[in-house]
Design a protein around this motif. Structure first.
Motif, PDB file in Angstrom:
ATOM      1  N   UNK A  52      -6.232  -2.394  -7.595  1.00 36.23           N
ATOM      2  CA  UNK A  52      -6.007  -2.985  -8.925  1.00 36.23           C
ATOM      3  C   UNK A  52      -7.167  -2.658  -9.855  1.00 36.23           C
ATOM      4  N   UNK A  53      -8.390  -2.678  -9.320  1.00 34.99           N
ATOM      5  CA  UNK A  53      -9.561  -2.361 -10.141  1.00 34.99           C
ATOM      6  C   UNK A  53      -9.549  -0.896 -10.566  1.00 34.99           C
ATOM      7  N   UNK A  54      -9.125  -0.012  -9.669  1.00 33.06           N
ATOM      8  CA  UNK A  54      -9.037   1.415 -10.018  1.00 33.06           C
ATOM      9  C   UNK A  54      -7.979   1.625 -11.104  1.00 33.06           C
ATOM     10  N   UNK A  55      -6.838   0.966 -10.961  1.00 28.97           N
ATOM     11  CA  UNK A  55      -5.771   1.087 -11.962  1.00 28.97           C
ATOM     12  C   UNK A  55      -6.245   0.559 -13.317  1.00 28.97           C
ATOM     13  N   UNK A  56      -6.954  -0.562 -13.307  1.00 29.53           N
ATOM     14  CA  UNK A  56      -7.488  -1.114 -14.563  1.00 29.53           C
ATOM     15  C   UNK A  56      -8.456  -0.134 -15.206  1.00 29.53           C
ATOM     16  N   UNK A  78      -3.681   4.668  -1.995  1.00 29.07           N
ATOM     17  CA  UNK A  78      -4.122   4.593  -3.386  1.00 29.07           C
ATOM     18  C   UNK A  78      -3.253   5.468  -4.279  1.00 29.07           C
ATOM     19  N   UNK A  79      -2.875   6.639  -3.788  1.00 25.74           N
ATOM     20  CA  UNK A  79      -2.020   7.524  -4.585  1.00 25.74           C
ATOM     21  C   UNK A  79      -0.693   6.874  -4.935  1.00 25.74           C
ATOM     22  N   UNK A  80      -0.069   6.187  -3.978  1.00 27.77           N
ATOM     23  CA  UNK A  80       1.201   5.498  -4.247  1.00 27.77           C
ATOM     24  C   UNK A  80       1.030   4.452  -5.338  1.00 27.77           C
ATOM     25  N   UNK A  81      -0.043   3.671  -5.245  1.00 23.89           N
ATOM     26  CA  UNK A  81      -0.254   2.598  -6.218  1.00 23.89           C
ATOM     27  C   UNK A  81      -0.545   3.156  -7.600  1.00 23.89           C
ATOM     28  N   UNK A  82      -1.295   4.249  -7.681  1.00 23.70           N
ATOM     29  CA  UNK A  82      -1.559   4.862  -8.979  1.00 23.70           C
ATOM     30  C   UNK A  82      -0.284   5.422  -9.599  1.00 23.70           C
ATOM     31  N   UNK A  83       0.530   6.092  -8.795  1.00 22.61           N
ATOM     32  CA  UNK A  83       1.790   6.633  -9.322  1.00 22.61           C
ATOM     33  C   UNK A  83       2.724   5.509  -9.768  1.00 22.61           C
ATOM     34  N   UNK A  91      -2.811  13.236  -4.604  1.00 22.55           N
ATOM     35  CA  UNK A  91      -3.058  12.457  -3.398  1.00 22.55           C
ATOM     36  C   UNK A  91      -1.752  12.341  -2.641  1.00 22.55           C
ATOM     37  N   UNK A  92      -1.717  12.679  -1.355  1.00 24.24           N
ATOM     38  CA  UNK A  92      -0.473  12.506  -0.602  1.00 24.24           C
ATOM     39  C   UNK A  92      -0.061  11.032  -0.566  1.00 24.24           C
ATOM     40  N   UNK A  93       1.214  10.802  -0.320  1.00 23.31           N
ATOM     41  CA  UNK A  93       1.689   9.430  -0.154  1.00 23.31           C
ATOM     42  C   UNK A  93       1.087   8.821   1.104  1.00 23.31           C
ATOM     43  N   UNK A  94       1.118   7.496   1.167  1.00 20.98           N
ATOM     44  CA  UNK A  94       0.625   6.809   2.358  1.00 20.98           C
ATOM     45  C   UNK A  94       1.413   7.247   3.590  1.00 20.98           C
ATOM     46  N   UNK A  95       2.729   7.427   3.421  1.00 25.01           N
ATOM     47  CA  UNK A  95       3.580   7.834   4.550  1.00 25.01           C
ATOM     48  C   UNK A  95       3.194   9.216   5.050  1.00 25.01           C
TER      49      UNK A  95
END
Length: 427
Positions: A52-56, A78-83, A91-95
């Motif tokens: 959340x802090x990175x997105x902010x 992190x890549x999934x959350x940013x997208x 960044x590859x997906x978490x999966x």
């Protein structure tokens, strides 16, 4: 384009240094960065484990594109959350990142896609793992299943060494990463790193490198996150390269796409060049460290353009241009690494060494006023170009020898295998 690089190591400094050369760049930020990254980007203090802090931060600085460096952030999604928050992200997906996050996951994919790799067993109890060792003997390879900062692998040359590695894993030496272990057959051969970009469908080969994992000269001492590397690794022939692409890289990409988890990012394959052809040792779902430092000083193409094309599914038609030179990077580490080490020692004369043929990338450093201080295990990456590996090595060590840091050490033989081959060829 306003770009944010995530990370604080030598890999991230090298990526930021190359991205900063792109004509497509408007403003470059790095979070959190280190004592050297401010020369090419604006350092932003943030806890990168707090998504959340990175997105902010991305909203605050109107970021157009995020490049995620470290393995832990890839595996944490992190890549999934940013997208999901609307930001383009390399960044590859978490999966898909489970290729690095779980060695058992990768082994299962190898079974499914008939990818050549070492025979293995996967164990979630100490007793079962030890029984496997006693049945198979040594040499044998013990791996913590999850991330362990490059240190969760033991190439055991005796049953006693294998026993100790298994007991350490289940005793918590690597935390949750060692709750399961993968035990593999020992493969004979020379190891090479192969890097490609993949946008989910298209694959763009990059280059090869060879890392030096052991702490001390002659490949002795404990495993580390890497004490140096050179690129390209000419020990890998064209035939071996074609074989690796056809039987390892391409089936991996097809297999992940068929599962509904397409791979978008850099795919880093650790390969063993065996008598039976290349075999997969392991995958990493991010750029290597220290291989990236050697790669970036060789790269002629626009890195930002390549990373953005990867992240947006537009790799088709892209190509990569490399300098017709070799690169060697030497890691300067704090005494005691990879074990316990002190922090806060002063480093002098690391500034002003950079030339077109040499660059000092920072890893574990911080600034205290005008002073440069060590703040980690691997601290500086002295990287040089040359027409041969030997010439690149000589330039790199000439740079190392100008840096005043009594509390640090380095290996003095980075590139030794290739240099021996160069000597044999020229003799």
């Amino acid at each position: 384009m306003r770009v944010l690089v995530i990370g604080s190591g030598g890999r991230e400094h090298a990526l930021a240094w190359k991205i900063a050369q792109s004509p497509k760049l408007t403003k470059l930020f790095i979070a959190p960065g280190n004592g050297g990254t401010a020369e090419v980007a604006k350092n932003l203090a943030v806890d990168i484990t707090n998504h959340d802090a990175v997105i902010a931060l991305c909203h605050q600085h109107a970021i157009d594109f995020v490049v995620v460096g470290p393995d832990a952030q890839v595996v944490a999604g992190l890549g999934d959350d940013l997208r999901a928050a609307g930001f383009a992200c390399f960044c590859p997906s978490k999966a898909a990142g489970q290729l690095e996050g779980s060695k058992g996951f990768t082994k299962a994919l190898c079974d499914e896609m008939d990818i050549p790799t070492a025979a293995y067993g996967r164990f979630d109890t100490e007793a079962a793992a030890l029984a496997h060792i006693y049945a198979n003997g040594a040499p044998i390879v013990i791996k913590a299943d999850g991330l362990a900062a490059g240190k969760g692998v033991t190439v055991a040359m005796s049953v006693e060494e294998a026993e100790e590695a298994v007991i350490d894993c289940f005793a918590g030496a690597f935390g949750a990463s060692g709750a399961e272990v993968v035990i593999e057959e020992f493969m004979e051969g020379e190891e090479v790193s192969l890097f490609v970009l993949c946008d989910g469908t298209n694959i763009l080969p990059l280059t090869t490198a060879q890392d030096h994992k052991r702490a001390f000269d002659g490949d002795t001492g404990p495993n580390t996150g890497g004490m140096g590397a050179y690129s390209p690794a000419d020990v890998m022939t064209i035939e071996q390269y074609d074989d690796a692409m056809a039987r390892i890289i391409e089936p991996t990409v097809r297999g992940l796409a068929a599962r509904g988890t397409p791979y978008q990012g850099v795919l880093y394959a650790g390969l063993m060049l065996t008598a039976d052809g290349p075999k997969l040792v392991e995958y990493n779902a991010r750029f290597g460290d220290p291989e990236t430092q050697a790669m970036m000083i060789r790269l002629e193409s626009d890195l930002l353009e390549l990373l953005f094309a990867t992240a947006t599914g537009a790799l088709a038609g892209q190509h990569v241009v490399w300098k017709d030179q070799y690169a060697v990077t030497v890691i300067m580490a704090t005494n005691g690494y990879p074990g316990d080490y002190g922090k806060g020692s002063e480093i002098k004369n690391a500034e002003g060494l950079n030339t077109p043929d040499l660059h000092v990338f920072h890893a574990g450093t911080r600034r205290e006023g005008q002073r440069l201080l060590a703040a980690g295990g691997r601290v500086l990456n002295v990287t040089a170009l040359g027409s041969t590996v030997k010439e690149a090595q000589q330039r790199a060590y000439a740079g190392v020898d100008q840096i005043i840091w009594p509390e640090g050490f380095c290996r003095r033989d980075i590139g030794w295998r290739q240099i021996a081959r160069e000597f044999t060829t020229s003799a």
